[in-house]
Write an enzyme that holds these catalytic residues in place. Sequence first.
Site, mmCIF file in Angstrom:
data_model
loop_
_atom_site.group_PDB
_atom_site.id
_atom_site.type_symbol
_atom_site.label_atom_id
_atom_site.label_comp_id
_atom_site.label_asym_id
_atom_site.label_seq_id
_atom_site.Cartn_x
_atom_site.Cartn_y
_atom_site.Cartn_z
ATOM 1 N N LYS A 28 0.833 -1.205 0.000
ATOM 2 C CA LYS A 28 0.000 0.000 0.000
ATOM 3 C C LYS A 28 0.867 1.253 0.000
ATOM 4 O O LYS A 28 0.556 2.238 -0.686
ATOM 5 C CB LYS A 28 -0.947 -0.027 1.201
ATOM 6 C CG LYS A 28 -2.046 -1.073 1.059
ATOM 7 C CD LYS A 28 -2.757 -1.382 2.358
ATOM 8 C CE LYS A 28 -3.745 -2.529 2.169
ATOM 9 N NZ LYS A 28 -4.370 -2.965 3.431
ATOM 10 N N GLN B 41 -4.950 -1.808 9.297
ATOM 11 C CA GLN B 41 -4.675 -3.125 8.721
ATOM 12 C C GLN B 41 -5.255 -4.229 9.608
ATOM 13 O O GLN B 41 -4.995 -4.277 10.804
ATOM 14 C CB GLN B 41 -3.165 -3.315 8.550
ATOM 15 C CG GLN B 41 -2.770 -4.616 7.901
ATOM 16 C CD GLN B 41 -3.284 -4.748 6.477
ATOM 17 O OE1 GLN B 41 -3.225 -3.804 5.700
ATOM 18 N NE2 GLN B 41 -3.767 -5.919 6.142
ATOM 19 N N ASP C 209 -11.386 2.279 3.276
ATOM 20 C CA ASP C 209 -11.541 0.824 3.140
ATOM 21 C C ASP C 209 -12.984 0.436 2.839
ATOM 22 O O ASP C 209 -13.258 -0.666 2.366
ATOM 23 C CB ASP C 209 -11.097 0.120 4.430
ATOM 24 C CG ASP C 209 -9.805 -0.669 4.239
ATOM 25 O OD1 ASP C 209 -9.438 -0.957 3.087
ATOM 26 O OD2 ASP C 209 -9.163 -1.004 5.246
#
Length: 286
Positions: free
Chosen positions: A52, A96, A119
Amino acid sequence: MTRIIDGKAIAAQIKDEVRQKVEALGREGKEIALAVIQVGSDPASSVYVNNKKKACAYVGIRSLAYELPEETTEEELLALIDKLNKMEECNGILVQLPLPSHINADQVIDAISPDKDVDGFHQSSVGALCIGRPGFLPCTPAGILELLVRSGVEIAGKECVVVGRSNIVGKPVALLLLRENATVTIAHSRTKNLKELCRRADILVVAVGKPKMITKEYIREGAIVIDVGIHRKEEGGLCGDVDFEDVKEKCGAITPVPGGVGPMTIAMLMKNCMLAVCGGRRDDGR
């Protein structure tokens, strides 16, 4: 002949489009920053986080890295998220997963501002998807839709079967396919006659979490097969939920593992970060 859907190429195309838009925003004096939070040092999570960061660097998005120790408390993590929610120069927040067992992931996700939920996991984002209102789309399902659309796959009127009912992939991809005017069935571990059901599918999306579970007996001749799973084989290398070698001659098109859905997830994350600054949390009405 079966067509291999190249997720790497399509993801690269999307990242190049985002890069151009980020450059244009930069000329207007608008910068984009993504906060990436990792708790603990899980090796797989570290790989994802690094990927990322690389994607951010490529498209021109500033990455704010927060690498916290395993013993970080839920209260400390929530305090950091609150700080980032209030930080004007931070446009997106990504935590995460998975988190250590002593931290409630749902509490953490819902603490993120919906305006920074790149997200697409916040209940506000999920609710917006359900009722067709603007909101961040979860990255993997959004990537699956882009794979189909950019590969010229007709979705409207087609029969789609999604094997898997997770909140991260199965349910939202079913909603996105429904939004595209497909007829959608969600299957799962308790579905009876799964093979017969899958053989009805014009488009089969597999996110069941079992390596090579789907063989040619599940596949309709000429079907489009999207394999979301990723597993490390004992002999080395990766495989998906679909037995690629067994089914590839029967499909009309199929995504490989690796190189299919995986690259799309990060590409769509970059797109969500860009949309966060553009003032809209979804850029079209599809």
